[in-house]
Design a protein around this motif. Structure first.
Motif, PDB file in Angstrom:
ATOM      1  N   TYR A 272       0.837  -1.205   0.000  1.00 50.83           N
ATOM      2  CA  TYR A 272       0.000   0.000   0.000  1.00 50.83           C
ATOM      3  C   TYR A 272       0.876   1.261   0.000  1.00 50.83           C
ATOM      4  O   TYR A 272       0.551   2.249  -0.652  1.00 50.83           O
TER       5      TYR A 272
ATOM      6  N   ARG B 119      -9.068  -0.034   3.910  1.00 53.61           N
ATOM      7  CA  ARG B 119      -8.919  -1.398   3.398  1.00 53.61           C
ATOM      8  C   ARG B 119      -7.982  -2.217   4.284  1.00 53.61           C
ATOM      9  O   ARG B 119      -8.223  -3.387   4.550  1.00 53.61           O
TER      10      ARG B 119
ATOM     11  N   TYR C 103      -6.253 -16.193  10.760  1.00 57.20           N
ATOM     12  CA  TYR C 103      -4.993 -16.743  11.281  1.00 57.20           C
ATOM     13  C   TYR C 103      -4.898 -16.759  12.812  1.00 57.20           C
ATOM     14  O   TYR C 103      -3.946 -17.312  13.362  1.00 57.20           O
TER      15      TYR C 103
HETATM   16  P1  NDP Z   1      -2.967  -7.665  -0.598  1.00 59.33           P
HETATM   17  O1  NDP Z   1      -2.443  -8.040  -1.934  1.00 59.33           O
HETATM   18  O2  NDP Z   1      -2.066  -6.960   0.336  1.00 59.33           O
HETATM   19  O3  NDP Z   1      -3.516  -8.998   0.025  1.00 59.33           O
HETATM   20  C1  NDP Z   1      -3.891  -9.126   1.362  1.00 59.33           C
HETATM   21  C2  NDP Z   1      -3.886 -10.594   1.672  1.00 59.33           C
HETATM   22  O4  NDP Z   1      -2.539 -11.094   1.648  1.00 59.33           O
HETATM   23  C3  NDP Z   1      -4.386 -10.926   3.073  1.00 59.33           C
HETATM   24  O5  NDP Z   1      -5.799 -10.964   3.101  1.00 59.33           O
HETATM   25  C4  NDP Z   1      -3.765 -12.290   3.277  1.00 59.33           C
HETATM   26  O6  NDP Z   1      -4.530 -13.204   2.472  1.00 59.33           O
HETATM   27  C5  NDP Z   1      -2.400 -12.134   2.610  1.00 59.33           C
HETATM   28  N1  NDP Z   1      -1.355 -11.714   3.516  1.00 59.33           N
HETATM   29  C6  NDP Z   1      -1.328 -10.625   4.347  1.00 59.33           C
HETATM   30  N2  NDP Z   1      -0.154 -10.557   5.004  1.00 59.33           N
HETATM   31  C7  NDP Z   1       0.581 -11.611   4.594  1.00 59.33           C
HETATM   32  C8  NDP Z   1       1.889 -12.087   4.908  1.00 59.33           C
HETATM   33  N3  NDP Z   1       2.673 -11.455   5.780  1.00 59.33           N
HETATM   34  N4  NDP Z   1       2.324 -13.210   4.304  1.00 59.33           N
HETATM   35  C9  NDP Z   1       1.547 -13.856   3.428  1.00 59.33           C
HETATM   36  N5  NDP Z   1       0.300 -13.461   3.086  1.00 59.33           N
HETATM   37  C10 NDP Z   1      -0.176 -12.349   3.649  1.00 59.33           C
HETATM   38  O7  NDP Z   1      -4.258  -6.800  -0.662  1.00 59.33           O
HETATM   39  P2  NDP Z   1      -4.982  -5.969  -1.765  1.00 59.33           P
HETATM   40  O8  NDP Z   1      -5.674  -6.869  -2.699  1.00 59.33           O
HETATM   41  O9  NDP Z   1      -5.784  -5.001  -0.982  1.00 59.33           O
HETATM   42  O10 NDP Z   1      -3.837  -5.183  -2.545  1.00 59.33           O
HETATM   43  C11 NDP Z   1      -3.168  -5.622  -3.732  1.00 59.33           C
HETATM   44  C12 NDP Z   1      -2.562  -4.420  -4.425  1.00 59.33           C
HETATM   45  O11 NDP Z   1      -3.595  -3.686  -5.062  1.00 59.33           O
HETATM   46  C13 NDP Z   1      -1.876  -3.472  -3.452  1.00 59.33           C
HETATM   47  O12 NDP Z   1      -0.620  -3.095  -3.958  1.00 59.33           O
HETATM   48  C14 NDP Z   1      -2.805  -2.283  -3.402  1.00 59.33           C
HETATM   49  O13 NDP Z   1      -2.084  -1.088  -3.206  1.00 59.33           O
HETATM   50  C15 NDP Z   1      -3.470  -2.326  -4.771  1.00 59.33           C
HETATM   51  N6  NDP Z   1      -4.781  -1.682  -4.746  1.00 59.33           N
HETATM   52  C16 NDP Z   1      -4.949  -0.552  -5.485  1.00 59.33           C
HETATM   53  C17 NDP Z   1      -6.140   0.107  -5.472  1.00 59.33           C
HETATM   54  C18 NDP Z   1      -6.309   1.351  -6.272  1.00 59.33           C
HETATM   55  O14 NDP Z   1      -7.406   1.877  -6.283  1.00 59.33           O
HETATM   56  N7  NDP Z   1      -5.264   1.840  -6.897  1.00 59.33           N
HETATM   57  C19 NDP Z   1      -7.310  -0.393  -4.723  1.00 59.33           C
HETATM   58  C20 NDP Z   1      -7.017  -1.582  -3.976  1.00 59.33           C
HETATM   59  C21 NDP Z   1      -5.807  -2.201  -3.999  1.00 59.33           C
HETATM   60  P3  NDP Z   1      -4.474 -14.814   2.625  1.00 59.33           P
HETATM   61  O15 NDP Z   1      -5.747 -15.180   3.286  1.00 59.33           O
HETATM   62  O16 NDP Z   1      -4.386 -15.326   1.224  1.00 59.33           O
HETATM   63  O17 NDP Z   1      -3.248 -15.165   3.423  1.00 59.33           O
END
Ligand code: NDP
Length: 357
Positions: free
Chosen positions: A290, A325, A337
């Motif tokens: 983020y 978010r 978790y």
């Molecule tokens: P993430 O890609 O950050 O996914 C979050 C998930 O990753 C969690 O629910 C968990 O899922 C897993 N996770 C969290 N911490 C860990 C860890 N330490 N190790 C392993 N797995 C972990 O979330 P987003 O989908 O929100 O974001 C993806 C990208 O999209 C980001 O770069 C964001 O900035 C971008 N984005 C851009 C937007 C825009 O409008 N420009 C809007 C929204 C997002 P699990 O249950 O699978 O472990």
């Protein structure tokens, strides 16, 4: 029929049909999504970049490049109408779904407005296409097409691209092309794995992304912005730093999900509870991705200078969205978790901004 009619209202429907057709017929890598609650996995077809190239060739040969810049308000209203219709259809088909064990698992909240806004279906499909996966791509491609049209409009009006417009265009183009190049990574993002496909996401992907993320471009088309070479250089540094963090963090997580032993920065990954990554960017802050995205958003606005807050709409909005978010994702991860998440929070106390938040 003139090809230009393609972009006349109801243009959004025509554009989306063409893109869906390309997605269906063009070859693409098939990627298995994360495991769903019912144990199944969706197979996604990744051919967004190829679809974009073919689409650009078709449109470039057939319609004036300024058509989107000239027809902004009509495009906006038809796209919005389409989103409302799609969200109603998906809500109704969600209610009608009788297969609670499938990936179409639909649970009404008991409030129709809530169901329509947040959606009922996690992974609605149409023919061979996963609608949500397609819709996000279509929104990003629409943003790029609007940007290109704005650039063409400036060339038509001024005879050249100004430095601020060129910077804005280059940064956004890299961002969208990168998104399509790494299309596979989208399969493990929150929107795909956890967010149901309701009006919020339908509108967000197809109206909000193309029409509000391009505000800087519209603004630069109608306002003069001056930028020194040093400022342009610093602006490029903000973009590069944002890109490195954004792409690096998302890549580390995605590759970890595919292969939990994949090295991070040349070393074996450190895990908590065998499930959560605590090395690389994921050991610096719990949502470093983020932070990268916020720096990128800022770099898209900096070319506009500081005379107006209007072109800063996107980074301001994104800041609010990602803070909200992160809280929602945190709640989901804590529930999923449990003690492992608590341990992760102790090891990595920062949510987004290391040493600040
Ligand atoms: P993430 O890609 O950050 O996914 C979050 C998930 O990753 C969690 O629910 C968990 O899922 C897993 N996770 C969290 N911490 C860990 C860890 N330490 N190790 C392993 N797995 C972990 O979330 P987003 O989908 O929100 O974001 C993806 C990208 O999209 C980001 O770069 C964001 O900035 C971008 N984005 C851009 C937007 C825009 O409008 N420009 C809007 C929204 C997002 P699990 O249950 O699978 O472990």
């Amino acid at each position: 029929m003139a090809w230009a009619d393609l972009l006349q209202p109801p243009s959004a429907a025509t554009f989306l049909s063409l893109l869906a057709l390309l997605e269906a017929v063009l070859p693409g890598q098939r990627v298995s999504g994360v495991e769903l609650a019912d144990g199944t996995r969706i197979i996604y077809k990744c051919n967004g970049l190829l679809s974009l190239v073919v689409l650009l060739a078709l449109l470039g040969a057939a319609v004036p490049p300024t058509v989107l810049a000239d027809r902004g308000p009509e495009l906006f209203s038809t796209t919005l109408t389409l989103c409302v219709l799609l969200s109603i259809v998906l809500c109704l088909t969600g209610y009608a779904s009788k297969s609670p064990s499938s990936s179409l698992k639909c649970q009404s909240s008991g409030n129709a407005l809530h169901d329509w806004w947040f959606g009922l279906q996690l992974n609605p499909q149409f023919l061979t296409i996963d609608i949500k996966f397609f819709w996000i791509k279509a929104g990003m491609i629409s943003w790029l097409l609007i940007n290109f049209s704005i650039a063409s409009k400036q060339i038509e009006q001024a005879g050249f691209l100004t430095l601020p417009m060129a910077l804005y265009q280059v940064f956004c183009t890299i961002y969208v092309l990168d998104f399509l190049w790494y299309e596979e990574y989208m399969t493990s993002t929150w929107d795909i794995i956890a967010e149901k496909f309701g009006f919020m996401l339908i509108f967000g992907d197809m109206v909000w992304i193309p029409f509000t993320f391009s505000i800087q471009g519209w603004w630069l088309l109608h306002n003069n912005a001056e930028i020194t070479r040093m400022a342009a250089f610093l602006n490029a540094l903000v973009f590069l730093a944002g890109y490195a963090i954004f792409r690096g963090a998302n890549k580390q997580k995605h590759e970890f999900k595919k292969n939990p032993k994949a090295p991070i920065w040349g070393k074996p990954p450190v895990l908590i509870g065998g499930k959560l990554l605590v090395s690389g960017y994921w050991g610096i802050a719990r949502h470093c991705n983020y932070l990268g995205d916020l720096l990128l958003a800022l770099s898209f606005s900096l070319p506009c200078g500081t005379s107006s807050i209007v072109p800063y709409f996107y980074p301001i909005y994104l800041f609010i969205l990602l803070v909200w978010r992160e809280r929602r994702d945190e709640a989901r991860c804590r529930a999923k978790y449990k003690a492992v998440w608590e341990e992760y929070c102790k090891a990595v106390p920062w949510r987004i901004f290391p040493r600040i938040y």
